[in-house]
Motif scaffolding. Structure first.
Motif, PDB file in Angstrom:
ATOM      1  N   GLN A 187      -5.560   9.261   0.838  1.00  0.00           N
ATOM      2  CA  GLN A 187      -5.812   8.044   1.598  1.00  0.00           C
ATOM      3  C   GLN A 187      -4.836   6.954   1.190  1.00  0.00           C
ATOM      4  N   ARG A 188      -4.613   6.019   2.092  1.00  0.00           N
ATOM      5  CA  ARG A 188      -3.771   4.876   1.789  1.00  0.00           C
ATOM      6  C   ARG A 188      -4.470   4.005   0.742  1.00  0.00           C
ATOM      7  N   TYR A 247       0.857  -1.176   0.000  1.00  0.00           N
ATOM      8  CA  TYR A 247       0.000   0.000   0.000  1.00  0.00           C
ATOM      9  C   TYR A 247       0.901   1.237   0.000  1.00  0.00           C
ATOM     10  N   ARG A 248       0.335   2.361  -0.380  1.00  0.00           N
ATOM     11  CA  ARG A 248       1.065   3.609  -0.222  1.00  0.00           C
ATOM     12  C   ARG A 248       0.102   4.725   0.159  1.00  0.00           C
ATOM     13  N   GLN A 249       0.657   5.708   0.863  1.00  0.00           N
ATOM     14  CA  GLN A 249      -0.123   6.872   1.249  1.00  0.00           C
ATOM     15  C   GLN A 249       0.677   8.121   0.910  1.00  0.00           C
ATOM     16  N   TRP A 288      -0.508  -1.970  11.582  1.00  0.00           N
ATOM     17  CA  TRP A 288       0.327  -1.542  10.468  1.00  0.00           C
ATOM     18  C   TRP A 288       1.748  -1.250  10.963  1.00  0.00           C
ATOM     19  N   TYR A 348       5.246   3.910   2.047  1.00  0.00           N
ATOM     20  CA  TYR A 348       4.856   2.590   1.562  1.00  0.00           C
ATOM     21  C   TYR A 348       4.750   1.611   2.723  1.00  0.00           C
ATOM     22  N   TYR A 349       3.662   0.855   2.733  1.00  0.00           N
ATOM     23  CA  TYR A 349       3.370  -0.113   3.776  1.00  0.00           C
ATOM     24  C   TYR A 349       3.047  -1.471   3.155  1.00  0.00           C
ATOM     25  N   GLY A 367       5.985   1.894   8.034  1.00  0.00           N
ATOM     26  CA  GLY A 367       6.125   2.246   6.633  1.00  0.00           C
ATOM     27  C   GLY A 367       7.548   2.684   6.307  1.00  0.00           C
TER      28      GLY A 367
END
Length: 115
Positions: free
Chosen positions: A44-45, A37-39, A105, A93-94, A108
């Motif tokens: 929003q993520r 995922y990215r924010q 979570w 980035y997660y 990141g």
């Protein structure tokens, strides 16, 4: 306890490449459908890449062809190979379970694309 530890983010010039890594613990990694995922700032993520336990991958349109997700079950690690980076890829980035993420979570890893 579910935990994710992301690493590999950096400041890179447009067109550059990075490899991100995320190590998971507290889950049965080998059967977990994983995702990156990215924010981005002010957004929003979002889920951008995913890989199931068979190694089948899926990407969002704006990263497909540039990013590659891979997994190593023995090390409980998921990777994101990022090429042809653009300023709009700048984000934290997660990793987490794809589509239905765990509540927990990691911190990141920051990717900044800038000249």
């Amino acid at each position: 306890q579910v935990q994710f530890a992301e690493s590999g983010g950096d400041l890179v010039q447009p067109g550059g490449s990075l490899r991100l890594a995320c190590t998971a613990s507290g889950i049965i990694f080998s059967v977990t459908h994983m995702g990156w995922y990215r924010q981005a700032p002010g957004k929003q993520r979002e889920l951008i890449a995913q890989i199931d336990n068979y190694g089948i991958t899926r990407y969002e349109d704006d990263v497909g062809g540039r990013f590659t997700i891979a997994r190593e079950n023995v090390d409980k690690t998921v990777y994101l190979y990022m090429n042809s980076l653009r300023p709009e890829d700048t984000a934290i980035y997660y990793c987490n379970k794809a589509n239905t993420p765990f509540d927990s979570w990691g911190q990141g890893t920051q990717v900044t694309v800038s000249s």
